[in-house]
Every structure is written in structure tokens, then in C-alpha cells.
Design an enzyme around this catalytic site. Structure first.
Site, mmCIF file in Angstrom:
data_model
loop_
_atom_site.group_PDB
_atom_site.id
_atom_site.type_symbol
_atom_site.label_atom_id
_atom_site.label_comp_id
_atom_site.label_asym_id
_atom_site.label_seq_id
_atom_site.Cartn_x
_atom_site.Cartn_y
_atom_site.Cartn_z
ATOM 1 N N ASN A 230 0.818 -1.205 0.000
ATOM 2 C CA ASN A 230 0.000 0.000 0.000
ATOM 3 C C ASN A 230 0.859 1.265 0.000
ATOM 4 O O ASN A 230 1.596 1.523 0.959
ATOM 5 C CB ASN A 230 -0.910 0.029 1.230
ATOM 6 N N GLU A 231 0.786 2.029 -1.076
ATOM 7 C CA GLU A 231 1.345 3.378 -1.216
ATOM 8 C C GLU A 231 2.868 3.438 -1.148
ATOM 9 O O GLU A 231 3.437 4.537 -1.040
ATOM 10 C CB GLU A 231 0.709 4.335 -0.194
ATOM 11 N N ASN A 232 3.537 2.296 -1.258
ATOM 12 C CA ASN A 232 4.994 2.311 -1.153
ATOM 13 C C ASN A 232 5.669 2.773 -2.441
ATOM 14 O O ASN A 232 6.689 3.469 -2.391
ATOM 15 C CB ASN A 232 5.490 0.926 -0.736
#
Length: 823
Positions: free
Chosen positions: A426-428
Site C-alpha cells: 500500500n502506497e509504497n
């Protein structure tokens, strides 16, 4: 195989850290599975961390160590017998000792562990599990591998523990510890099933195929075999085959001609077959494995087109309009989440017309109870690998743990037909490119190898029947430095400028291909809020209220987000209602827009369905399981058939959304009318919209343009579906604050509240939980035209004053936020 659960007789005591005296000197009964927090709560040694400011008062637990101990009888291992101690989950930094001998150490909450204790088991046994502070160990690993960027104060990215255990912008910072999943003693001889991988596919000819790959742990080269049998939903056996074990594994292939197909909610039924696997040695059965599976074919299409890159989920050849929500752990104290609670939550998901839940990467790989509930109801599951909002070192000891964790959970979950997508994290990718990480990293590893090599290889090798996407957001087919991960024309988008920076009307600035995360905040329901806070803390600046508002500057964002749309609230009760209402309006505004662009925009996943404690957050269902107004807004926006109004190319259009298998044909009735019901202009338009599609109807100028935007609405009706569209923001409308009258009477299971409008009434809602904690209304956020009535059914076991159901602050409208009637 002989299995003995080891859940009885455990005790808990502190083993290190700065622990209060009453806790330091106590030895208390421990529930296994469980956690330190739940055991100390049961012993009345700590206050409830969800109430008041108790979370802060328990910060000492972050650096405490703990010791679980039990004794149990057993018999020593017989000749040729293997004895193993199996833990399904340890949270997190654990040392396991049996009869004074250390048998293993663990540092991963997301894995199961098995220890050979054949030579240690005896008639009387002492078992100890020592837990070190996960925060202390994370600090050690961070110093070893180097600091990596992360979104919150603690180095949660340096240890394999539920990230949100260290606090998030909707969750408490409790940092749990304990034996959080079952533990047992297993005895076997000759061989046992080590892991079973059922690869379920549907061929182009419609034949259902199950390839069972069984890996076997064996102590000899004996003639053991694996038999697989398949039973239809009605219990009839439809296939069975046997295969010998070659080396350490066996492959058994089953076929079913024309199987009953499993479909997502709203697209068909969810028949499941029972798959049984037996490991045999001649006539003796050594081990068994059984699951329920479903036949369905899933493809995620990420194809280049004249706009960018699509992201479309297809099930059984049918593109699915994804109506989704993100899922977080349903209670921060995980072992309090029961199968019954999960069933209630999944019923709420289906009740809101959802067909997909995204299991977010800062939580856990959920228990099989969760995926079983999704299988049963047809709720698709998008599963994140558990990396979120941080850079992750590719060094040891993290690299090996992450790969082992990924491979174990791919296998554990692959029997579930609901699981359709694995997501790298997630969102990395977004964080690496746009959050200033590269300068901080100065060339250090950050996780790209996990997303581009380790995770896709695990899915490809172990379960190629599922789709894999390298992250969310992402532009499929591109490394993040090749194309912006959050590009609206390519793949997956997270929209967080709204809420953080700009007004929710900007949702309509773009039509992304797929929106994997977006949302807007609102407080918990009144009953939940007043359970968590004392009466003196019921104002938005109290320290206790702010502790239950984790978003940085959250209250200011609530006020700024509300100001362009609703009148300024007069007091805290009005503010509570208005901010809940604005949350519902914002998300409904976005969903109407995204859905009107189907199939270009192929799905929307709201952040978030649920909460893990009582908090002001983005959730539709609060931490005490109560639906907020947002839940009702999602139910309406995700209904099978909807009408919505939009500005397109300088004109006004009516979007006719039909997410059913049948065409929707008829005549749309359009009218422009005053708040008092006076009809000012009318028109009729024939319309025919195909199955699973959206049609656009042009609204004639005489109806699309108001003579007085503060006193008129556009009304469109097709069959029993209606939309009422004001021409101005609510705060600028000349709404009568006293636009409804109501009566309430007792009815089976609760009460019926009949509401009648004397003029246009917006957002008619009965906040029944203000009168009884168990009270819930069957509808909310309704619009009534002048002279119309509706009945709200309130379910409760409590005896209520019927009059209280008919007046504010229980009976609410957005009209009531207007202090005076505008003239």
C-alpha cells in the site's frame, strides 16, 4: 495424525520493562488464543484502552516484556513417532521453551511456526513463551539495517508485526503481544501433509479442473498415497482420484464437466464444492485436509488503450463493476474478533451493495473465518501483502521473513474463491517517488525487489490462478520511475488531495481508470462516542476527543471540508450530525461520478468499511459495529440501478446506471419544481440501457437551468428509482428548518416512524442510537418532496419514548442545520 490443543492452564506475568507495581507482581490467568491486553483487562489490572485517555496511560506497555506459562500432560514419543509443537501465530518477538530447553525463536506475527519436540516431550511438561517488546526489537533491527522512511513515529517497517499495532491515523498505539492464534501438539508417524495447494480453474470448454498439489513430510520412502475427492454443493461425490507420493509431493487432478460457477455478489450465486484430501498408507489414513472451493475464472485486464491503461476485474468472462471498500482489522485487540462478528460485518458489506473488500497492507492476513464469510456471500477479496506507507529494507533478517510469510499465506488462502487479487503493498511505490524518500534513502534498498520479484514469483509459482499487481497505487506495466504510480489515466489511483487539501467537488476533476482508495472523515455514532467519552469530553477540543481523532489536523479538515456545503453548526450535537452528513455527501458525490464513467472507471474502493475502536475516521461502520450515515450513502450509490445528475461538455446529463443482467428500458420523467412542490417545467425521455452498462440522457435546458437556484430542484424518475438534484449547495438553499412532521408507534421488533414533508426535506434520518445503544434504523438520508411521506423502521429491544423518535436530535434533516427560514 493426533492433535492435542494446548489452550488451557496458561498464566501471564510481566518479565521486564518499567511495569506498574500491581502488574509487575501479578500472575494472572491467560486466555489462549489471546493477548496481554485482553488478559490484563480481564484481571482488572489495566483500564479499557478504548475509553477516555486510557490509551496514553498504557504507553508503558510498549516496552514491556511478558511471559506465558502452562503445564500439560503427555506421553513420551513412541518409536518412529514424531511430536511437534505447532503455533499458528505468535505476536511477535517470542522465545519458546519446553521443559527448560529452548525450541525456537520467532519474529513474525504473520507466520505459523512448527518445532520438533520429539526428544523433549514427557509425561509432565512445562511450556513457556517469552515475548520481548516488539518496539525494542524493531529499534535493534532498524539500527542494524539502517533507518528507512515510514509514515508514523515508530519503526513499524523494521519488524514483521501488524503495522497499525503501532498506531495509525485512525487507530490506537497499543503494540499488542501474545499467543494470538491456536497452539497444539501434533503426533504423527510415517508421513503427514505439510501443505496442500488446490489450483482451481475453469477451462475454455467450461470444464472445472482442480489440480491438488500435496507436499508431504515423511520419515521413510514408504508407499504413501494421496487421494482427493470432490463433492458437489448438494453433497454428491463428483470426482475422486489417487496418486502416489513421488519424492516429497503428489499431484492429483480432478475434473468436473459443466460445474456450477461461483459469482460475485450481484452477479450470480456462490455454490461451493467440498474438496477432501487424505494421506494414506495402505488402508490406514495418516492425515486429512478439507476445504470448500468454488469454480470461477478471474482475469484482471490491464490493457493499453487510447487513454492510458485499464484495470478491469473479469469473473467468468464478465467485467465486474467493482463496488468496494477497504478493510482493516475489525478490533485492534485481534482475538476479540469472532466468526460471528465477522459475519455481521460481511452482512453489512453486502447490505451496502459491496462486492469487494480490499484487505489493507497495514493490517493482517485475516483468519479463514473472514475469507469463508466472503466466499459464502460473494464478496471478492483484494489481498495486500502486508507492507504499507513505508520503505522496507531488503536486508536480513527482514528479507527471508517477508518471503517466507508471503509464500505461506499465498498457500493458506488459495482455496478461497473470493480471493482474486494479490497486491504488492500500500502506497509504497507512490511514497518512493513522491514523498521525498529517495533523498532519505541515499541509495539504500526500499522494497522494490519484493514488489517486482519476490511477491510475483511466489504467486506465479504457488498460485498462478490469481492476479498480481505490484502495488497500489500503480501504473501497471511500468516501474514507478517510468510512469507516475498515481497517474489517473493508468491503472490504480488513490485520491487523497480531497480531504487533505481540496474540496470534495474536485472529485469530478478526473475520471480515473480505477480508484483503489479515497474517502472522507466523520465521527462515530453518538452511542459509540458517548460510550468512549465522558459527558464533559463531548466537545471537539477536549483532550479525550482529540485522542480519538488520529488524523493530523483532522478537526480542522472536517470544518474546512464542511464550510462550502453546509450551514455552520450551532453546537456540538449539530457539529456531530453535520460532519457525519458531510462525510456521507462527499463519498456519495465521488461514487456517483466514478460510477457514471463505467466502464472507463472500472471500480471504486472506499476508504474504509470498518473501524477497530471508537474513533473519528473514514469508516462507514464504527468501532462498536454501528452504521454511520456514510453506510447508507454507500448503499444508495452502489444500488443495482441508480440515477445521477452530472455536468458534461457544458450541459447537464442524467446518468442511468444499470448493474444488472437485464436491460433497463422505460421513460424518464423529468421535472423542475419549487421546494413547495410547484411544478415549473416537465419533460419525458425514452431510455434503454443495456445490462451492466451506463446510459446518458441529456436534460433539456428548460429543466437544467433554475430561475431561482436557492428554491428549485431537478427531479428525475425511472420506474421506482429517483434522483432529486438541487441547483446550489445546501448552505445556499432556502430550506425550511421545520420541513417535516412525524409520528412514531410501537411495532414488532421496535418502532415505526412516519415522516411527512411540508416542503422539500433533505437527508431525512432517524439517529435511533441516541435513544438506545442497540437501536438501528433501516434507512437514512432520504429526500422527501413536499407532501410525501416515508416510514422508518427502528429495530431495538429497548422501550423508547415514541415522541423522542420524532424530534431533534433523533429525527434529523439537513434542513434543520439552517438556523432560520430564508426569505
Amino acid at each position: 495424525m493426533e492433535i492435542t490443543p494446548l489452550h488451557d492452564g496458561w498464566t501471564l506475568r510481566a518479565a521486564g520493562g518499567e511495569v506498574p507495581d500491581d502488574v509487575a507482581h501479578a500472575k494472572v490467568p491467560a486466555t489462549v488464543p489471546g493477548s496481554v491486553h485482553t488478559d490484563l483487562l480481564a484481571a482488572s489490572l489495566i483500564p479499557d484502552p478504548y475509553l477516555g485517555e486510557n490509551e496514553t496511560a498504557l504507553a508503558w506497555m510498549h516496552r514491556a516484556d511478558w511471559r506465558y506459562e502452562t503445564t500439560f500432560p503427555a506421553r513420551p514419543a513412541a518409536d518412529g513417532e514424531h511430536v511437534e509443537l505447532a503455533f499458528d501465530g505468535l505476536d511477535t518477538v517470542a522465545t519458546v521453551t519446553l521443559n527448560g530447553t529452548e525450541v525456537g525463536r520467532t519474529e513474525n506475527m504473520h507466520r505459523a511456526f512448527r518445532f520438533d519436540v520429539t526428544g523433549l516431550i514427557q509425561e509432565h511438561n512445562s511450556l513457556t513463551v517469552h515475548f520481548r517488546s516488539a518496539l525494542a526489537r524493531a529499534g535493534e533491527i532498524e539500527r542494524q539495517v539502517g533507518t528507512r522512511p515510514h509514515s508514523y513515529p515508530h519503526p513499524f517497517n523494521a519488524i514483521r508485526k501488524m503495522a497499525c499495532s503501532f498506531g495509525w491515523d485512525w487507530g490506537p498505539d497499543l503494540q499488542t503481544a501474545g499467543i494470538w492464534k491456536p497452539v497444539r501438539l501434533e503426533r504423527w508417524h510415517t508421513a503427514r501433509l505439510d501443505r496442500v495447494r488446490p489450483l482451481v480453474t475453469v477451462g475454455p470448454d467450461g470444464t472445472g479442473r482442480v489440480e491438488v498439489v500435496a507436499d508431504v513430510a515423511a520419515d521413510t520412502g514408504g508407499q504413501v498415497s494421496v487421494r482427493a475427492t470432490l463433492s458437489a454443493p448438494d453433497g454428491t461425490t463428483v470426482a475422486g482420484e489417487t496418486s502416489g507420493v513421488d519424492g516429497a509431493s503428489a499431484v492429483v487432478r480432478l475434473e468436473v464437466a459443466d460445474p456450477e460457477l461461483w459469482w460475485p455478489h450481484g452477479y450470480g450465486d456462490q455454490p461451493r464444492y467440498r474438496l477432501g484430501v487424505a494421506l494414506t498408507d495402505g488402508a490406514a489414513t495418516l492425515d486429512r485436509w478439507e476445504r470448500r472451493i468454488g469454480f470461477r475464472d478471474v482475469v484482471v485486464r490491464t490493457e493499453a488503450d487510447d487513454v492510458g491503461t485499464s484495470f478491469v476485474v473479469e469473473v467468468n468472462g464478465t467485467p465486474v463493476l467493482v463496488k468496494g471498500a477497504n478493510w482493516i482489522p475489525d478490533d485492534h485487540l485481534l482475538t476479540r474478533v469472532t466468526p460471528e462478528r465477522l459475519a455481521r460485518r460481511l452482512d453489512q458489506a453486502v447490505g451496502a451493495n459491496l462486492n469487494l473488500l480490499r484487505v489493507w497492507g497495514g493490517g493482517i492476513y485475516e483468519t479463514d473465518d473472514f475469507y469463508d464469510a466472503c466466499d459464502e456471500r460473494g464478496v471478492l477479496v483484494w489481498q495486500d501483502f502486508l507492507l504499507a506507507c513505508a520503505a522496507y529494507a531488503e536486508d536480513e533478517p527482514l528479507a527471508a521473513e517477508l518471503e517466507a510469510e508471503a509464500r505461506e499465506n499465498v498457500v493458506r488462502l488459495m482455496s478461497h474463491p473470493s480471493l482474486v487479487i494479490w497486491n504488492g503493498g500500500n502506497e509504497n511505490l507512490w511514497g518512493y517517488m513522491e514523498w521525498g524518500w529517495q533523498e532519505q534513502l541515499d541509495g539504500a534498498t526500499w522494497g522494490w525487489r519484493y514488489y517486482s520479484e519476490v511477491f510475483p514469483r511466489a504467486v506465479r509459482e504457488l498460485d498462478p490462478t490469481r492476479a498480481y499487481v505490484q502495488g497500489s497505487p500503480t501504473s501497471p506495466g511500468f516501474a514507478p520511475w517510468e510512469l507516475a504510480p498515481n497517474h489517473p489515466d493508468h491503472g490504480l489511483v488513490h485520491e487523497w488531495r480531497v480531504w487533505n487539501q481540496i474540496d470534495y467537488r474536485h472529485y469530478r476533476d478526473a475520471a480515473p481508470r480505477f480508484v483503489a482508495e479515497f474517502g472522507f472523515q466523520g465521527p462515530a455514532t453518538w452511542a459509540t462516542l458517548t460510550r468512549a467519552l465522558d459527558a464533559a469530553d463531548l466537545h471537539k477540543e477536549s483532550p479525550a476527543f482529540l485522542l480519538h481523532q488520529k488524523a493530523p489536523g483532522g478537526n480542522g479538515k472536517l470544518d474546512r471540508g464542511m464550510a462550502p456545503h453546509l450551514p455552520t453548526p450551532a453546537d456540538f450535537a449539530d457539529w456531530h450530525w453535520a460532519t457525519q452528513l458531510n462525510q456521507a455527501h462527499a463519498v456519495r458525490y465521488a461514487l456517483d461520478h466514478y460510477r457514471a464513467h463505467w466502464p472507463h472507471t472500472a471500480g471504486a474502493i472506499v476508504w474504509q468499511l470498518n473501524d477497530c475502536w471508537p474513533v473519528t475516521s473514514w469508516a462507514a461502520v464504527d468501532g462498536d459495529e454501528r452504521p454511520k450515515p456514510l453506510w447508507y450513502a454507500m448503499r444508495a450509490a452502489f444500488a443495482p440501478r441508480v440515477l445521477t445528475v452530472h455536468e458534461r461538455d457544458g450541459g447537464t446529463v442524467l446518468a442511468v446506471g444499470n448493474d444488472t443482467d437485464e436491460p433497463w428500458a422505460g421513460t424518464v420523467s423529468l421535472s423542475r419544481q419549487g421546494f413547495d412542490g410547484t411544478v415549473l417545467a416537465t419533460a419525458e425521455q425514452p431510455v434503454e440501457v443495456g445490462a451492466r452498462s451506463v446510459g446518458l440522457v441529456e436534460v433539456p435546458a428548460a429543466l437544467a437551468e433554475a430561475a431561482d437556484t436557492s428554491r428549485e430542484v431537478l427531479v428525475a424518475t425511472l420506474d421506482d428509482v429517483r434522483v432529486v438534484h438541487p441547483f446550489a449547495e445546501n448552505k445556499d438553499l432556502a430550506l425550511d428548518p421545520a420541513s417535516v412532521t412525524a409520528t412514531a408507534t410501537a411495532a414488532p421488533g421496535g418502532y415505526e416512524v412516519t415522516v411527512t414533508a411540508t416542503s422539500l426535506a433533505l437527508d431525512v434520518t432517524v439517529l435511533a442510537d441516541r435513544l438506545a445503544p442497540d437501536a438501528v434504523a433501516d434507512r437514512a438520508l432520504d429526500t422527501l418532496l413536499a407532501g410525501e411521506s416515508l416510514t422508518v423502521h427502528v429495530t431495538t429491544a429497548a422501550e423508547l419514548d415514541p415522541l423522542a423518535l420524532t424530534v431533534s436530535p433523533v429525527l434529523r434533516t439537513s434542513n434543520g442545520l439552517h438556523a432560520v427560514v430564508r426569505v
